[in-house]
Design an enzyme around this catalytic site. Sequence first.
Site, PDB file in Angstrom:
ATOM      1  N   LYS A 192      20.394  28.435 -32.254  1.00  0.00           N
ATOM      2  CA  LYS A 192      21.623  28.473 -31.649  1.00  0.00           C
ATOM      3  C   LYS A 192      21.512  27.634 -30.253  1.00  0.00           C
ATOM      4  O   LYS A 192      21.324  26.816 -30.144  1.00  0.00           O
ATOM      5  CB  LYS A 192      22.267  29.683 -31.597  1.00  0.00           C
ATOM      6  CG  LYS A 192      22.428  30.249 -32.987  1.00  0.00           C
ATOM      7  CD  LYS A 192      23.232  31.429 -33.303  1.00  0.00           C
ATOM      8  CE  LYS A 192      23.207  32.026 -34.590  1.00  0.00           C
ATOM      9  NZ  LYS A 192      23.460  33.413 -34.873  1.00  0.00           N
ATOM     10  N   THR A 239      17.870  34.234 -32.736  1.00  0.00           N
ATOM     11  CA  THR A 239      17.529  33.172 -33.532  1.00  0.00           C
ATOM     12  C   THR A 239      17.100  31.972 -32.387  1.00  0.00           C
ATOM     13  O   THR A 239      17.566  31.979 -31.191  1.00  0.00           O
ATOM     14  CB  THR A 239      18.889  32.549 -34.071  1.00  0.00           C
ATOM     15  OG1 THR A 239      19.788  32.295 -33.316  1.00  0.00           O
ATOM     16  CG2 THR A 239      19.338  33.626 -34.960  1.00  0.00           C
ATOM     17  N   TYR A 271      -1.464  28.244 -45.287  1.00  0.00           N
ATOM     18  CA  TYR A 271      -1.103  29.704 -45.375  1.00  0.00           C
ATOM     19  C   TYR A 271      -1.784  30.240 -44.247  1.00  0.00           C
ATOM     20  O   TYR A 271      -2.799  29.949 -44.021  1.00  0.00           O
ATOM     21  CB  TYR A 271      -1.706  30.064 -46.879  1.00  0.00           C
ATOM     22  CG  TYR A 271      -0.633  30.571 -47.675  1.00  0.00           C
ATOM     23  CD1 TYR A 271       0.144  31.672 -47.127  1.00  0.00           C
ATOM     24  CD2 TYR A 271      -0.197  30.015 -48.859  1.00  0.00           C
ATOM     25  CE1 TYR A 271       1.130  32.281 -47.863  1.00  0.00           C
ATOM     26  CE2 TYR A 271       1.130  30.422 -49.503  1.00  0.00           C
ATOM     27  CZ  TYR A 271       1.568  31.235 -49.339  1.00  0.00           C
ATOM     28  OH  TYR A 271       2.671  31.883 -49.832  1.00  0.00           O
ATOM     29  N   GLU A 326      -0.983  34.177 -43.846  1.00  0.00           N
ATOM     30  CA  GLU A 326      -0.768  35.482 -43.763  1.00  0.00           C
ATOM     31  C   GLU A 326      -1.502  36.393 -42.580  1.00  0.00           C
ATOM     32  O   GLU A 326      -2.747  36.200 -42.474  1.00  0.00           O
ATOM     33  CB  GLU A 326      -0.664  36.013 -45.162  1.00  0.00           C
ATOM     34  CG  GLU A 326       0.389  35.677 -45.997  1.00  0.00           C
ATOM     35  CD  GLU A 326      -0.040  36.182 -47.265  1.00  0.00           C
ATOM     36  OE1 GLU A 326      -1.096  36.434 -47.578  1.00  0.00           O
ATOM     37  OE2 GLU A 326       0.988  36.425 -47.947  1.00  0.00           O
ATOM     38  N   ARG A 382      15.562  26.050 -37.059  1.00  0.00           N
ATOM     39  CA  ARG A 382      16.020  27.282 -37.546  1.00  0.00           C
ATOM     40  C   ARG A 382      15.075  28.318 -37.673  1.00  0.00           C
ATOM     41  O   ARG A 382      13.980  27.981 -38.348  1.00  0.00           O
ATOM     42  CB  ARG A 382      16.510  26.885 -39.224  1.00  0.00           C
ATOM     43  CG  ARG A 382      17.376  25.839 -39.170  1.00  0.00           C
ATOM     44  CD  ARG A 382      18.273  25.880 -40.387  1.00  0.00           C
ATOM     45  NE  ARG A 382      19.411  26.942 -40.106  1.00  0.00           N
ATOM     46  CZ  ARG A 382      20.271  26.738 -39.332  1.00  0.00           C
ATOM     47  NH1 ARG A 382      20.613  25.796 -38.623  1.00  0.00           N
ATOM     48  NH2 ARG A 382      21.217  27.792 -39.184  1.00  0.00           N
ATOM     49  N   ASP A 400      20.648  42.069 -29.617  1.00  0.00           N
ATOM     50  CA  ASP A 400      20.556  40.870 -30.625  1.00  0.00           C
ATOM     51  C   ASP A 400      21.180  39.803 -29.892  1.00  0.00           C
ATOM     52  O   ASP A 400      22.250  39.620 -29.589  1.00  0.00           O
ATOM     53  CB  ASP A 400      21.220  41.118 -31.791  1.00  0.00           C
ATOM     54  CG  ASP A 400      21.518  40.100 -32.696  1.00  0.00           C
ATOM     55  OD1 ASP A 400      21.004  38.892 -32.439  1.00  0.00           O
ATOM     56  OD2 ASP A 400      21.901  40.319 -33.826  1.00  0.00           O
TER      57      ASP A 400
HETATM   58  C1  LIG Z   1      23.422  34.139 -36.016  1.00  0.00           C
HETATM   59  C2  LIG Z   1      23.272  35.691 -35.750  1.00  0.00           C
HETATM   60  C3  LIG Z   1      22.171  36.244 -36.491  1.00  0.00           C
HETATM   61  C4  LIG Z   1      21.435  35.898 -37.805  1.00  0.00           C
HETATM   62  O1  LIG Z   1      20.852  34.865 -37.590  1.00  0.00           O
HETATM   63  P1  LIG Z   1      20.457  33.969 -38.843  1.00  0.00           P
HETATM   64  O2  LIG Z   1      19.204  32.837 -38.542  1.00  0.00           O
HETATM   65  O3  LIG Z   1      21.464  33.168 -39.508  1.00  0.00           O
HETATM   66  O4  LIG Z   1      19.950  35.108 -39.967  1.00  0.00           O
HETATM   67  C5  LIG Z   1      21.946  37.552 -36.236  1.00  0.00           C
HETATM   68  N1  LIG Z   1      22.661  38.354 -35.153  1.00  0.00           N
HETATM   69  C6  LIG Z   1      23.593  37.542 -34.684  1.00  0.00           C
HETATM   70  C7  LIG Z   1      24.401  38.283 -33.490  1.00  0.00           C
HETATM   71  C8  LIG Z   1      23.922  36.341 -34.830  1.00  0.00           C
HETATM   72  O5  LIG Z   1      24.846  35.597 -34.148  1.00  0.00           O
END
Ligand SMILES: *Cc1c(COP(=O)(O)O)cnc(C)c1O
Length: 429
Positions: A238, A235, A56, A58, A244, A209
């Site tokens: 990807k 993320t 843990y 935090e 993840r 993003d």
């Molecule tokens: C995949 C994605 C997210 C969210 O990611 P998660 O890990 O699935 O919550 C946010 N913004 C964009 C543009 C994405 O493609």
Amino acid sequence: MESSPFDAWITNDDELVSLLGQEWQRQTSTLQLIASENFASPAVMAATGSVLTNKYAEGYPGRRYYGGNQIVDEVEDLARRRLTALFGADHANVQPHSGANANVAVYQALLETGDTILAMRLDQGGHLTHGSPASMTSKAWHFVSYGVTPRNDDPENPGEHIDFDNVRDLALEHRPKLIVAGATAYARRIDPAPFREIADEVGALLMFDSAHVAGLIAGGAHPNPVPYADVVTFTTHKTLRGPRGGAILARAEYAKKIDSAVFPGQQGGPLENTIAAKAVSFREAALPSFSTYAEQIVANARAFATALADHGFRLVSGGTENHMVLLDLRDFDAELTGKEAQEVLDRAGITTNRNTIPDDPRSPFITSGLRVGTAAQTTAGMREREFTQVADLMARALRGRADEATVSAVRADVAELCASFNPYATFVR
Ligand SMILES: *Cc1c(COP(=O)(O)O)cnc(C)c1O
């Protein structure tokens, strides 16, 4: 580090071992074309399964609420240092459990509830967290949505690119406090500079993003938004090919607010095992071989798009500049929906996802589009030649979908192709 010394223990659990074996088989004997997926390295997976899952922590390095965090602090610092170096950012937060959490934390850090955010509409390529009615983000903040330019049949000017006139007009009209750039179903490069200009013109903050393209940015195959944006979210699983999870990069002046919004604002204890795996992936993404990988992803997508167009699929936006191809299925076959195409391809061992296309006449559950990506199979070593073959296999299965023998024959050819491309062969110990 030895790869997991605890793996053998799972063999006590027959039910789960069987499921893990089946999933291993599925991932390695069928084609993984979901644009948001990848094959993480064995080192990333080993760190995810490490002893750090027991701790843990935090708080943040040097400011934890529980004892025993001396080593964990070093792990999280290592991840933050590697990440700021990778993208040239002032500050990194590596605790978000996902991309969605990262986005909501940024909204919470920089805005009051009810403030206006200008972001891309879901059916034009934006993400649920960009203000979809189905997402809590649309209840807490006031979203205004921009879209893409109309479709155009002129190959020189295909349309379906981000409509910057629309972004500017809406920004001037609604004076958003935050503009969000970035998309989840958009095959074109997203230039951060015009977004910055518009944000400055109306006094808005800019969040980029980069969930999908983070790995392309790290590998130099997509413009880096860090010099332009106040905050960059992404993320790690990807194109970046880590575990993840999510992460946030911010200018120094927003560091404190961002950190407080992630913890305690949004989350409890961080997943330090995942953070260690993030650190592994940030190191991997800084290697010269990762730039080669990122370039190959884009070259493969281009070859894939050309081959799919040759089979009669219409390319939304006229092509691709990243890892993704968005197909409008209607020109290929007016009767074929995204839902049916996904199901037929699943039977043929080709994993994809249906997707809405701009101004889709069908519902988001049915759709007229299909989204495919090259990141995962590029990790497995496939190149332009194989992606041309994959396009042939897709067209064969979809044209012959009424005949089960045709679909089975494609599935056998897919298995044969996959047998020559082990996803983990390119990772060195
Ligand atoms: C995949 C994605 C997210 C969210 O990611 P998660 O890990 O699935 O919550 C946010 N913004 C964009 C543009 C994405 O493609």
